[in-house]
Design an enzyme around this catalytic site. Sequence first.
Site, PDB file in Angstrom:
ATOM      1  N   ASP A 138     -57.480  -9.375 -38.295  1.00 17.88           N
ATOM      2  CA  ASP A 138     -56.589  -8.786 -39.672  1.00 17.88           C
ATOM      3  C   ASP A 138     -56.892  -7.442 -40.005  1.00 17.88           C
ATOM      4  O   ASP A 138     -56.333  -6.539 -40.462  1.00 17.88           O
ATOM      5  CB  ASP A 138     -56.948 -10.096 -40.847  1.00 17.88           C
ATOM      6  N   ASP A 167     -51.753 -16.438 -43.001  1.00 14.25           N
ATOM      7  CA  ASP A 167     -52.800 -16.520 -44.199  1.00 14.25           C
ATOM      8  C   ASP A 167     -52.714 -17.814 -45.109  1.00 14.25           C
ATOM      9  O   ASP A 167     -53.550 -17.950 -46.037  1.00 14.25           O
ATOM     10  CB  ASP A 167     -52.477 -15.369 -45.069  1.00 14.25           C
TER      11      ASP A 167
END
Length: 539
Positions: A392, A444
């Site tokens: 990420d 997420d």
Amino acid sequence: MASDNRASVFPFAAAVLVVLLAGGAAADDASSDDDAGTSRTPGCSNKFQLVKVKNWVNGTEGTTFVGLSAKFGAPLPRDIHEAKKSFAVLSNPIDCCSNLTSKLTSSVAIATRGECAFTEKANIAQASGSTGLLVINDNEELYKMVCGENDTSINVTIPVVMIPQSAGKKLKNLLHHGASVEVQLYSPNRPTVDLSACFLWIMAVGTIVCASLWTEFVTCEQVDERYNQLTRKDGPDTGTKYREDKEVFEISAKGAFIFIIVASVFLLLLFYFMSSWFVWVLIVLFCIGGIEGMHACLVTLLARIFKDCGQKTVQLPVLGEVLILSVGIVPFCAVFAILWAVYRHASFAWIGQDVLGICLMITVLQMARLPNIKTVFWQVASALLSAAFVYDIFWVFISPLIFHESVMIAVARGDNTGESIPMLLRIPRFFDPWGGYDMIGFGDIIFPGLLVGFSYRFDRANRKGVLSGYFLWLIVGYAVGLFITYLALFLMDGHGQPALLYLVPCTLGVIVILGWLRGELYELWNFGKSPGENFVNEP
């Protein structure tokens, strides 16, 4: 959930996660930060601001478009009532790089990019009596107009705004055909607290809570798992006991590493070969997954509410004996997904996208589970959560140094395709004058959700109370981590954030530290490994 159904859905769910594995929080439409190294000479210290350009053609209001103010020039009013209407006039020459022959007194000049500096264009327009300057860019991006190295003192007293190519082309065509065009320039403030982000925060936290509690409070007791979906009957009734380790997909270290590698490769392919047809393939896949997820959720919910519906079955070719309820719900789910795909650009399309996405994530979190904290720490913390954590950060923050822009954000926006990737939850900024959406990627929610789901199963197996368990504290940790994500988004002027940068420490860190402080790390480490612990007794 039936094992055949698991086998059919999970590979698709994995493909969905590959598309936007851990997409960062949404970036604002344009950032207003100052570029490092730009000139700080007098008259060239403005902050970049988004500008609303309202326009009227022959007295009829047209579509408002967005521009970006320059580093120099007069500031624009924040309130629309303080902004003045002015007639727009094309500069002559059109690049505004030499003395103008057109009359610009009390008008806003419209010019294209040319050979001269932006400050020179502004000085020429100002000398000709213009009250403002709109510079048409060569493409749709809003280029930041700064001062040149040779500009020692800037004395531009009119607002200067860059507008995208499409808007400028439209205004030029209207003026060339003799239309009367008026414009009004202003730059409203964004709200300090984005309430839409609060709603998205509730959606994300609620999805994880719902997925964690789903099996105990929705699925069990009322639904006969053999007939839950459109799948072949799996054999004799085994009652209300089932082997959990055979009903779910447990994540291994090898699978986690392969998952991250495939996700990175797929992300690069999307970045370099993004096209409308490619995005359409992803939209179709999202619809298929959304149909399966919505179907699974609705069958379970309705069969629990209407007990009789959960017992009536019908014999179908190939599929065997299935619920009548299951057969009836399939067309509804398919029509729902198709209508979303058809009207995906409508102002209300976010509702359908979020419904499909939430159903899909709840279904995935019922199938992909972490068997114990040993898997979490060594196989997932080192292979999945930690790898996704680095992934990420790399694709959001570090990739611009290599690819000249954030690969993750570019793919999420669907750059140059006119489409956007659907593998995220989004909600409009209802109270923001600039509009747009707040977004969060599926990854997420799903990655931390795996850990939160494990904590709930551990608490129930060990008969822990709410405060003495781990589930509540991981929910709080996830909620705090997501709050920090949006706080960072605000503090960094809307730049996209790698959400797992904040979510992994607030979830994985919490369970490890709590387990160590309570002296229960060994139990967490080895949970589910004793004989018989993989059996779930359901009342």
